[in-house]
Design a protein around this motif. Sequence first.
Motif, PDB file in Angstrom:
ATOM      1  N   TYR A  59      28.973  42.419  57.627  1.00  0.00           N
ATOM      2  CA  TYR A  59      27.796  42.973  56.958  1.00  0.00           C
ATOM      3  C   TYR A  59      27.237  42.043  55.875  1.00  0.00           C
ATOM      4  O   TYR A  59      26.209  42.348  55.286  1.00  0.00           O
ATOM      5  N   LEU A  60      27.918  40.950  55.610  1.00  0.00           N
ATOM      6  CA  LEU A  60      27.470  39.982  54.593  1.00  0.00           C
ATOM      7  C   LEU A  60      27.165  38.638  55.244  1.00  0.00           C
ATOM      8  O   LEU A  60      27.719  37.609  54.883  1.00  0.00           O
ATOM      9  N   GLU A  61      26.264  38.650  56.170  1.00  0.00           N
ATOM     10  CA  GLU A  61      25.891  37.449  56.901  1.00  0.00           C
ATOM     11  C   GLU A  61      25.163  36.440  56.005  1.00  0.00           C
ATOM     12  O   GLU A  61      25.319  35.233  56.156  1.00  0.00           O
ATOM     13  N   HIS A  62      24.360  36.940  55.071  1.00  0.00           N
ATOM     14  CA  HIS A  62      23.524  36.074  54.230  1.00  0.00           C
ATOM     15  C   HIS A  62      23.993  35.995  52.776  1.00  0.00           C
ATOM     16  O   HIS A  62      23.291  35.430  51.940  1.00  0.00           O
ATOM     17  N   ARG A  63      25.122  36.571  52.458  1.00  0.00           N
ATOM     18  CA  ARG A  63      25.623  36.576  51.077  1.00  0.00           C
ATOM     19  C   ARG A  63      27.126  36.385  51.049  1.00  0.00           C
ATOM     20  O   ARG A  63      27.807  36.584  52.038  1.00  0.00           O
ATOM     21  N   GLN A  64      27.630  36.055  49.876  1.00  0.00           N
ATOM     22  CA  GLN A  64      29.069  35.965  49.638  1.00  0.00           C
ATOM     23  C   GLN A  64      29.410  36.774  48.396  1.00  0.00           C
ATOM     24  O   GLN A  64      28.654  36.775  47.432  1.00  0.00           O
ATOM     25  N   LEU A  65      30.544  37.435  48.449  1.00  0.00           N
ATOM     26  CA  LEU A  65      31.068  38.099  47.258  1.00  0.00           C
ATOM     27  C   LEU A  65      32.412  37.469  46.944  1.00  0.00           C
ATOM     28  O   LEU A  65      33.330  37.498  47.763  1.00  0.00           O
ATOM     29  N   LYS A  66      32.514  36.867  45.758  1.00  0.00           N
ATOM     30  CA  LYS A  66      33.765  36.265  45.307  1.00  0.00           C
ATOM     31  C   LYS A  66      34.413  37.179  44.280  1.00  0.00           C
ATOM     32  O   LYS A  66      33.730  37.696  43.396  1.00  0.00           O
ATOM     33  N   PHE A  67      35.706  37.350  44.394  1.00  0.00           N
ATOM     34  CA  PHE A  67      36.439  38.238  43.503  1.00  0.00           C
ATOM     35  C   PHE A  67      37.240  37.400  42.512  1.00  0.00           C
ATOM     36  O   PHE A  67      38.168  36.678  42.889  1.00  0.00           O
ATOM     37  N   ASN A  68      36.861  37.495  41.248  1.00  0.00           N
ATOM     38  CA  ASN A  68      37.460  36.688  40.187  1.00  0.00           C
ATOM     39  C   ASN A  68      38.936  36.988  39.974  1.00  0.00           C
ATOM     40  O   ASN A  68      39.701  36.110  39.604  1.00  0.00           O
ATOM     41  N   LYS A  69      39.333  38.227  40.202  1.00  0.00           N
ATOM     42  CA  LYS A  69      40.730  38.623  39.958  1.00  0.00           C
ATOM     43  C   LYS A  69      41.689  37.940  40.929  1.00  0.00           C
ATOM     44  O   LYS A  69      42.892  37.936  40.705  1.00  0.00           O
ATOM     45  N   LEU A  70      41.165  37.334  41.990  1.00  0.00           N
ATOM     46  CA  LEU A  70      42.002  36.632  42.964  1.00  0.00           C
ATOM     47  C   LEU A  70      42.136  35.141  42.652  1.00  0.00           C
ATOM     48  O   LEU A  70      42.820  34.424  43.371  1.00  0.00           O
ATOM     49  N   GLU A  71      41.486  34.703  41.596  1.00  0.00           N
ATOM     50  CA  GLU A  71      41.437  33.279  41.277  1.00  0.00           C
ATOM     51  C   GLU A  71      42.822  32.649  41.137  1.00  0.00           C
ATOM     52  O   GLU A  71      43.053  31.539  41.609  1.00  0.00           O
ATOM     53  N   ASN A  72      43.746  33.323  40.503  1.00  0.00           N
ATOM     54  CA  ASN A  72      45.077  32.755  40.270  1.00  0.00           C
ATOM     55  C   ASN A  72      46.144  33.334  41.195  1.00  0.00           C
ATOM     56  O   ASN A  72      47.329  33.193  40.941  1.00  0.00           O
ATOM     57  N   ILE A  73      45.710  33.974  42.272  1.00  0.00           N
ATOM     58  CA  ILE A  73      46.639  34.571  43.233  1.00  0.00           C
ATOM     59  C   ILE A  73      46.789  33.610  44.413  1.00  0.00           C
ATOM     60  O   ILE A  73      45.800  33.137  44.969  1.00  0.00           O
ATOM     61  N   ASN A  74      48.027  33.350  44.791  1.00  0.00           N
ATOM     62  CA  ASN A  74      48.289  32.502  45.951  1.00  0.00           C
ATOM     63  C   ASN A  74      48.787  33.299  47.149  1.00  0.00           C
ATOM     64  O   ASN A  74      48.580  32.907  48.288  1.00  0.00           O
ATOM     65  N   ASP A  75      49.456  34.391  46.884  1.00  0.00           N
ATOM     66  CA  ASP A  75      49.992  35.233  47.946  1.00  0.00           C
ATOM     67  C   ASP A  75      49.111  36.481  48.053  1.00  0.00           C
ATOM     68  O   ASP A  75      49.112  37.325  47.175  1.00  0.00           O
ATOM     69  N   PHE A  76      48.354  36.575  49.142  1.00  0.00           N
ATOM     70  CA  PHE A  76      47.413  37.671  49.328  1.00  0.00           C
ATOM     71  C   PHE A  76      48.032  38.852  50.067  1.00  0.00           C
ATOM     72  O   PHE A  76      47.312  39.756  50.489  1.00  0.00           O
ATOM     73  N   SER A  77      49.342  38.860  50.216  1.00  0.00           N
ATOM     74  CA  SER A  77      50.013  39.986  50.862  1.00  0.00           C
ATOM     75  C   SER A  77      49.717  41.251  50.068  1.00  0.00           C
ATOM     76  O   SER A  77      49.696  41.232  48.833  1.00  0.00           O
ATOM     77  N   ASN A  78      49.481  42.331  50.777  1.00  0.00           N
ATOM     78  CA  ASN A  78      49.214  43.647  50.182  1.00  0.00           C
ATOM     79  C   ASN A  78      47.873  43.734  49.453  1.00  0.00           C
ATOM     80  O   ASN A  78      47.639  44.683  48.717  1.00  0.00           O
ATOM     81  N   TYR A  79      47.005  42.754  49.620  1.00  0.00           N
ATOM     82  CA  TYR A  79      45.649  42.825  49.071  1.00  0.00           C
ATOM     83  C   TYR A  79      44.678  43.104  50.215  1.00  0.00           C
ATOM     84  O   TYR A  79      44.774  42.507  51.290  1.00  0.00           O
ATOM     85  N   TYR A  80      43.738  44.008  49.947  1.00  0.00           N
ATOM     86  CA  TYR A  80      42.761  44.396  50.960  1.00  0.00           C
ATOM     87  C   TYR A  80      41.384  44.548  50.328  1.00  0.00           C
ATOM     88  O   TYR A  80      41.266  44.886  49.148  1.00  0.00           O
ATOM     89  N   PHE A  81      40.367  44.310  51.155  1.00  0.00           N
ATOM     90  CA  PHE A  81      38.998  44.641  50.793  1.00  0.00           C
ATOM     91  C   PHE A  81      38.639  45.909  51.559  1.00  0.00           C
ATOM     92  O   PHE A  81      38.851  45.995  52.766  1.00  0.00           O
ATOM     93  N   VAL A  82      38.123  46.883  50.859  1.00  0.00           N
ATOM     94  CA  VAL A  82      37.594  48.088  51.494  1.00  0.00           C
ATOM     95  C   VAL A  82      36.111  48.094  51.175  1.00  0.00           C
ATOM     96  O   VAL A  82      35.712  47.956  50.014  1.00  0.00           O
ATOM     97  N   THR A  83      35.280  48.211  52.217  1.00  0.00           N
ATOM     98  CA  THR A  83      33.836  48.097  52.010  1.00  0.00           C
ATOM     99  C   THR A  83      33.089  49.292  52.588  1.00  0.00           C
ATOM    100  O   THR A  83      33.553  49.932  53.537  1.00  0.00           O
TER     101      THR A  83
END
Length: 160
Positions: free
Chosen positions: A121-145
């Motif tokens: 649904y975001l073909e023409h845009r990007q959403l960056k999440f600042n809280k993930l900036e210092n995270i290396n292991d994305f296990s158990n993280y999800y985007f719900v839209t």
Amino acid sequence: MKKIKIVLLIIVLLIPLSIASLFVVFPILNNISLSKFEKQFERYPLPEETSLIEVKSVVGKLNGNGNSIDFFVGLLIQSELSKDELTHYYEHAQYAGAKVEKRNVLIEVLTVEDRVLHSKYLEHRQLKFNKLENINDFSNYYFVTIYDGGYPALFDIRGN
């Protein structure tokens, strides 16, 4: 004669100002709709063993072609639940459309791969999440839209 010229001058100035004001009013109205759309999603209770990390939302021409306005909200959550369990939980939620209450709002649960939310649904845009900036292991993280789109752009140039 002088009064007529002044009246005509005022009319000539008011017409373009009135039209130009539409390019201010419609984006403000769409921002208000986006805010309401986002708030209903944020207020929906999180499933057990899940915490809200960050929320991002956007309005504009987000996918496809043509002139239309789309509304999109993304939650970044951390959860002990699986993607399937989260999908099942959120698919049963009822959300009102951004501008029309009885609309089919589309819901998506995505695993996090990096700071950027990658959604169809975001073909023409990007959403960056600042809280993930210092995270290396994305296990158990999800985007719900949630997504609601296809409204006439009218005087909101973000819909072009």
